[in-house]
Motif scaffolding. Structure first.
Motif, PDB file in Angstrom:
ATOM      1  N   ALA A  10     -32.725  32.549  31.961  1.00 39.12           N
ATOM      2  CA  ALA A  10     -32.321  32.085  30.634  1.00 39.12           C
ATOM      3  C   ALA A  10     -33.511  31.462  29.904  1.00 39.12           C
ATOM      4  N   ALA A  11     -34.286  30.661  30.625  1.00 36.00           N
ATOM      5  CA  ALA A  11     -35.393  29.942  29.993  1.00 36.00           C
ATOM      6  C   ALA A  11     -36.566  30.855  29.682  1.00 36.00           C
ATOM      7  N   ASN A  12     -36.807  31.836  30.536  1.00 34.63           N
ATOM      8  CA  ASN A  12     -37.982  32.686  30.344  1.00 34.63           C
ATOM      9  C   ASN A  12     -37.639  34.141  30.633  1.00 34.63           C
ATOM     10  N   THR A 234     -30.361  35.892  22.034  1.00 30.72           N
ATOM     11  CA  THR A 234     -31.561  35.045  22.041  1.00 30.72           C
ATOM     12  C   THR A 234     -32.750  35.820  21.465  1.00 30.72           C
ATOM     13  N   PRO A 235     -33.789  35.087  21.065  1.00 24.45           N
ATOM     14  CA  PRO A 235     -34.947  35.782  20.478  1.00 24.45           C
ATOM     15  C   PRO A 235     -35.766  36.535  21.531  1.00 24.45           C
ATOM     16  N   LEU A 239     -37.179  31.377  25.577  1.00 21.22           N
ATOM     17  CA  LEU A 239     -36.702  30.119  24.993  1.00 21.22           C
ATOM     18  C   LEU A 239     -37.647  28.950  25.279  1.00 21.22           C
ATOM     19  N   TRP A 240     -38.221  28.941  26.477  1.00 20.57           N
ATOM     20  CA  TRP A 240     -39.064  27.800  26.849  1.00 20.57           C
ATOM     21  C   TRP A 240     -40.277  27.691  25.944  1.00 20.57           C
ATOM     22  N   LEU A 242     -40.451  28.389  22.663  1.00 25.34           N
ATOM     23  CA  LEU A 242     -40.209  28.163  21.236  1.00 25.34           C
ATOM     24  C   LEU A 242     -40.803  26.826  20.820  1.00 25.34           C
ATOM     25  N   TYR A 244     -41.341  23.275  19.292  1.00 22.23           N
ATOM     26  CA  TYR A 244     -40.374  22.202  19.046  1.00 22.23           C
ATOM     27  C   TYR A 244     -39.995  22.124  17.561  1.00 22.23           C
ATOM     28  N   GLU A 245     -40.948  22.370  16.706  1.00 24.25           N
ATOM     29  CA  GLU A 245     -40.707  22.285  15.260  1.00 24.25           C
ATOM     30  C   GLU A 245     -39.583  23.233  14.844  1.00 24.25           C
ATOM     31  N   ARG A 246     -39.451  24.316  15.576  1.00 21.03           N
ATOM     32  CA  ARG A 246     -38.407  25.282  15.234  1.00 21.03           C
ATOM     33  C   ARG A 246     -37.040  24.827  15.755  1.00 21.03           C
ATOM     34  N   LEU A 247     -37.068  23.935  16.732  1.00 22.34           N
ATOM     35  CA  LEU A 247     -35.817  23.556  17.402  1.00 22.34           C
ATOM     36  C   LEU A 247     -35.179  22.300  16.820  1.00 22.34           C
ATOM     37  N   CYS A 248     -36.006  21.415  16.282  1.00 18.96           N
ATOM     38  CA  CYS A 248     -35.484  20.121  15.824  1.00 18.96           C
ATOM     39  C   CYS A 248     -35.209  20.172  14.326  1.00 18.96           C
ATOM     40  N   PRO A 249     -33.979  19.896  13.914  1.00 16.78           N
ATOM     41  CA  PRO A 249     -33.661  19.977  12.484  1.00 16.78           C
ATOM     42  C   PRO A 249     -34.331  18.893  11.639  1.00 16.78           C
TER      43      PRO A 249
ATOM     44  N   ARG B 263     -29.423  26.304  14.793  1.00 20.14           N
ATOM     45  CA  ARG B 263     -30.347  27.117  15.586  1.00 20.14           C
ATOM     46  C   ARG B 263     -30.116  28.610  15.412  1.00 20.14           C
ATOM     47  N   PRO B 275     -32.048  35.147  15.363  1.00 21.60           N
ATOM     48  CA  PRO B 275     -31.652  35.026  16.776  1.00 21.60           C
ATOM     49  C   PRO B 275     -31.201  33.606  17.103  1.00 21.60           C
ATOM     50  N   HIS B 276     -30.462  33.494  18.199  1.00 22.45           N
ATOM     51  CA  HIS B 276     -29.975  32.188  18.636  1.00 22.45           C
ATOM     52  C   HIS B 276     -31.062  31.492  19.441  1.00 22.45           C
ATOM     53  N   GLY B 300     -39.455  25.737  32.443  1.00 21.43           N
ATOM     54  CA  GLY B 300     -40.121  25.124  31.293  1.00 21.43           C
ATOM     55  C   GLY B 300     -39.257  24.822  30.089  1.00 21.43           C
ATOM     56  N   ALA B 301     -37.967  25.154  30.135  1.00 17.37           N
ATOM     57  CA  ALA B 301     -37.101  24.831  28.999  1.00 17.37           C
ATOM     58  C   ALA B 301     -36.522  23.432  29.186  1.00 17.37           C
TER      59      ALA B 301
END
Ligand SMILES: Cc1ncc(C[n+]2csc(CCOP(=O)(O)OP(=O)(O)O)c2C)c(N)n1
Ligand SMILES: [Mg+2]
Lengths: 262, 613
Positions: A10-12, A234-235, A239-240, A242, A244-249, B263, B275-276, B300-301
């Motif tokens: 999931a993470a990578n 998912t993109p 995910l790992w 991405l 941070y700027e894209r993740l935090c609103p 997101r 994408p999500h 790493g997530a």
């Protein structure tokens, strides 16, 4: 192990994820986890080293032991076995193969194909336990497997980057392509064996296991099912990674959000 | 609408009591009272008055009794009240119990579509009858509508009785149902039914009521589970795995909703979906949920899970794995009552010891104890930083009272300069500069060793294992090598203490009594200290484990310390005793474990009684 691997995948999504476990792990204590990893179609190669016993704890029967198979001390196993391949079929597995640790020639292409598969590849490797389960009376001994193995479904793995060379298999050969361009070519020994026909494969396996035969080979394959990431949208980037700027609103959005909480 | 012969029995107001009262609504679960409850809460909140709401609900879906308690407090005391000025008795099943809880000279509102029997009356209590069912039967067609709208009509009566401005409550309904015109119309009609009946037949407002103050700027109403979810969003969590369990479920529900909002969604320019930037797995059990979180963190997530008691029990082995292999993980435990299944919808703080030392072997974790939703938000973000910095699981111990009730807290703030603390993670260049990489070697002053992420560089490759390992991460059964790692883990755990949220201390000069508490007990304990006359006492609220040094100093500085917590066995007290070495006689347990939120009166009584002994 399966859910840890699921988290890693999931993470990578760029990692090649390989899980190796025993029949005790996969078919008893971790059975639920195996089932759900199959259902989620996590992209990974999952190998069960199946010796029919709990080796590490000195030879108790595992859930893959056949009825009547005898322990080293001579006791028969009375409980029906869980067949990982039939289990996989019933759960919607997308890649099922069985090999034999005594047959590298067959196993290596199977493992390679499993690694190339675009989803959950379950490979059960009959791996006689030389210490606790290789005696007379066991159905997971080298001798027994050699005698009862039916190499029904032969598969050649053709990696994507290599040119597809020679080895033209006449007649009934079926080629299935993986997402990355690699291909598996089945040579079905019994006429009409189609590894993409779930029902036929199930009937075939049931039939042969009923006769005490161990069918090996790449038994089932479906490349059309979306994997964990496709199902979750998912993109492409893991995910790992991405930023941070894209993740935090950010602060302004937090204020906005709270406007509704007054 | 008035029926002939309805008697109005309101006694004249003895003296008005403004913004200082408690009411309780008794209902049957599954009849849709929840939205009315929050409507009332929000209406009072908008008057700028301190308010709290406690939802006491059964663990089944339909049919059992449920209560909602609202406390309004000009003095800012919003712990659970123990007596009620007004009981809204809408559940025949609990009537006897409900009427007993009304204050002397208090009020009871009932549905007099079915008039009360004389033995159902209690002398000294003022009975307010409103034919709610009748009113709704006349106005609404279906049984379902009638049941639902009876709640709203009841709210209408309360709006009148409590002196709330009906226009503002109507406006609130408009905000809530802006996208459902039909529902809005029904709700507004029902609200008016109750309101108009009350204003014509009862003397409104009651002697205790709400008077509008300045609007509540800078304050919000939020539940703890939503706040935890917001924290995970702002911390940059991308992977979450969970198995549904009350009372933690709304953490992941909240996180899913927030992710859907922030997101994903259409790109501003292109038409197609974005994408999500997250992946939430509803796992098959809690072993799997935490396994996924460990796998994702290892890769790493930032990943987390949320659970409650029974789930925490299933996670034990995995917590040990993450501790010993030094993989970060964030676990939210919204505590509920009891061993085993216990009382799923009742509150306790009974997982303190289980969390601090979850798993077999010598295992200890970092635990954070928020006391309200604001702390849930900030601590959740911090939990990720701590987990990565110390490469270990961090447990956020919330509870049902915090998690599932709306609390009034200062507006949450965010510093856009915040960046996650990813801890010691070696990249490709750093690895190339080393002559060797040992996963558990090269400890820093805090006992933290550098980790690498899979797939970054073969130079950082290693096998992590839950079995005995040495500093190279190689298998070992050698006592010295094993102990070396275990000793460092202990040092690392201790080193985390000053990085956790410090205890809240309110020292009274010259006080020889200390009162220590944790989490959601905060409000009731503070209020209790005001209720104990003539006792000078200092206050300390623990917010993190391992304990900060201040905690030990606080105990040392007082002759006697009361430890107020919501479990039978005095779990916090035990942990304090073990960790600070304080003599047992000095730490007195004040345990509340019935499953209901603490009240100040009870705490004051317990402490007073023990002081007299
Ligand atoms: C939770 C837990 N229970 C029990 C054990 C003890 N145990 C170790 S290995 C094993 C059986 C393994 O059997 P299998 O997966 O077939 O592996 P094999 O040794 O046969 O290769 C057991 C029960 C354990 N490690 N963890
Ligand atoms: Mg085995």
């Amino acid at each position: 192990m399966a859910p840890i691997a699921t988290g890693v995948a999931a993470a990578n999504r760029e990692l090649v994820v390989v899980g190796v476990s025993g029949d005790g792990d996969s078919l008893s204590i971790g059975l639920g986890h195996l089932c759900h990893a199959i259902r989620r179609n996590v992209r990974m190669l999952y190998v069960i080293a199946d010796n029919g016993v709990y080796g590490l704890t000195k030879g108790q029967f595992s859930a893959s032991a056949d009825v009547g198979s005898r322990s080293r001390r001579g006791e028969p196993n009375l409980l029906p076995p869980i067949d990982a391949m039939l289990l996989g079929l019933s759960l919607g597995a997308t890649f099922l193969a069985r090999g034999f640790s005594g047959d590298k020639g067959q196993l290596v292409p199977i493992l390679k194909a499993g690694l190339a598969h675009g989803g959950f590849a379950l490979v059960e490797v009959i791996s006689p336990c030389v210490q606790f389960n290789d005696h007379e009376g066991s159905t997971k001994s080298f001798g027994y497997v050699r005698q009862h193995e039916l190499q029904e479904v032969d598969a050649d793995f053709i990696p994507s980057r290599e040119e597809i060379r020679g080895q033209q298999i006449p007649g009934t050969a079926t080629e299935v392509k993986f997402h990355d361009g690699a291909a598996v070519r089945f040579r079905a020994v019994p006429p009409g064996y189609d590894p993409r026909d779930r029902r036929a494969v199930e009937a075939y396996l049931r039939d042969h296991s009923g006769h005490g035969e161990i069918v090996t080979g790449l038994l089932y394959l479906d490349e059309s099912v979306p994997d964990l990431h496709q199902l979750n949208g998912t993109p492409e980037e893991p995910l790992w990674s991405l930023p941070y700027e894209r993740l935090c609103p950010g602060a302004a959005e937090l204020a906005q959000f709270q406007a509704r909480l007054r | 609408m008035a029926r002939p012969g309805v008697s109005v029995e309101v006694k004249p107001a003895a003296g008005a009591r403004v913004n200082e009262f408690a009411i309780k609504l008794a209902n049957v679960n599954g009849t849709g009272s929840a939205s009315t409850n929050s409507l009332l809460m929000q209406a009072i909140f908008r008057m700028g008055v301190s308010v709290s709401g406690k939802n006491l609900f059964p663990s089944n879906i339909q049919g059992l009794p449920t209560w909602f308690e609202i406390r309004v407090s000009a003095s800012g005391h919003t712990a659970r009240a123990s007596e009620y000025d007004l009981m809204v008795a809408m559940n025949g099943q609990t009537y006897t119990q409900d009427i007993a809880e009304v204050q002397a000279a208090g009020y009871l509102l009932y549905d007099d579509s079915w008039p009360l029997e004389s033995e159902q009356r209690r002398p000294g209590v003022n009975f307010l009858g409103v034919p709610l069912a009748q009113l709704c039967a006349d106005r609404f067609a279906t049984t379902k509508e009638r049941t639902l709208m009876k709640n709203v009509a009841t709210a209408g009566v309360l709006v009148a009785l409590l002196g709330l401005p009906v226009d503002e409550v109507t406006a609130l309904l408009e905000e809530t149902y802006s996208r459902h015109p039909r529902l809005l119309e029904d709700n507004q009609a029902a609200l008016r039914l109750g309101y108009e009946y009350a204003t014509t037949h009862l003397s409104c407002p009651l002697p205790f009521h709400v008077v509008k103050l300045a609007p509540p700027t800078g304050r919000i109403l939020i539940d703890g589970n939503t706040a935890v979810a917001l924290g995970a969003l702002y911390a940059g969590a991308t992977v979450a795995a969970w198995y549904p369990i009350t009372p933690s479920t709304s953490v992941m529900d909240g996180f899913s909703r927030l992710c859907a909002q922030y997101r994903q969604g259409p790109k501003p320019d292109a038409g197609e979906g974005r994408p999500h930037d997250y992946l939430i797995v509803q796992a098959e059990d809690e072993l799997a949920a935490l396994s996924m979180v460990i796998g994702a963190n290892w890769a790493g997530a930032r990943a987390f899970t949320a659970t409650s008691g029974p789930g925490l029990s299933l996670m034990q082995e995995l917590l040990g794995l993450a501790y010993y292999t030094e993989v970060p993980a964030v676990v939210v435990d919204v505590q509920r009552a009891g061993p085993s299944t216990g009382m799923p919808t009742r509150v306790q703080q009974a997982d303190i010891l289980a969390a601090a030392h979850a798993s077999h072997g010598d295992t200890r974790h970092i635990v954070l104890f928020p006391a309200d939703p604001a702390e849930c938000f900030y601590f959740m973000v911090q939990a990720f930083d701590l987990a990565e910095r110390f490469q270990t699981p961090v447990l956020l111990l919330s509870d049902l009272e915090i998690g599932m009730n709306e609390w009034e807290v200062p507006e949450l703030t965010w510093d856009d300069r915040y960046r996650p603390d990813r801890g010691r993670v070696l990249g490709r260049d750093e690895l190339e500069a080393l002559d060797h990489f040992w996963r558990y070697g090269d400890a820093d002053a805090e006992g933290v060793t550098p980790r690498t992420l899979p797939g970054v560089s073969p130079l950082g490759g290693h096998l992590i294992r839950g079995s005995g390992h040495d500093r190279r991460a190689d298998y070992t059964e050698n006592p010295g090598e094993y102990q070396e790692v275990m000793d460092r883990l202990l040092r690392k755990h201790r080193a985390a203490a000053p990085h956790l949220p410090p205890p809240v201390v309110e020292a009274q000069p010259g006080a020889d009594i200390g009162v220590i508490t944790v989490g959601s007990c905060d409000l009731a304990v503070r209020e209790a200290l005001e209720l104990i006359p003539g006792v000078r006492s200092s206050y300390l609220r623990v917010r993190g484990y391992p304990f900060a040094e201040e905690v030990g100093r606080f105990i040392e500085a007082h002759r006697l310390c009361f430890v107020v917590e919501e479990n039978r066995d005095g779990q916090l007290r035990s942990l304090l005793q073990i960790e600070t070495g304080a003599p047992g006689a000095k730490l007195r347990s004040v345990p509340s474990y019935g499953g209901l939120p603490l009240t100040a009166g009870w705490v004051a009584e317990q402490i007073t009684r023990q002081l007299e002994d």
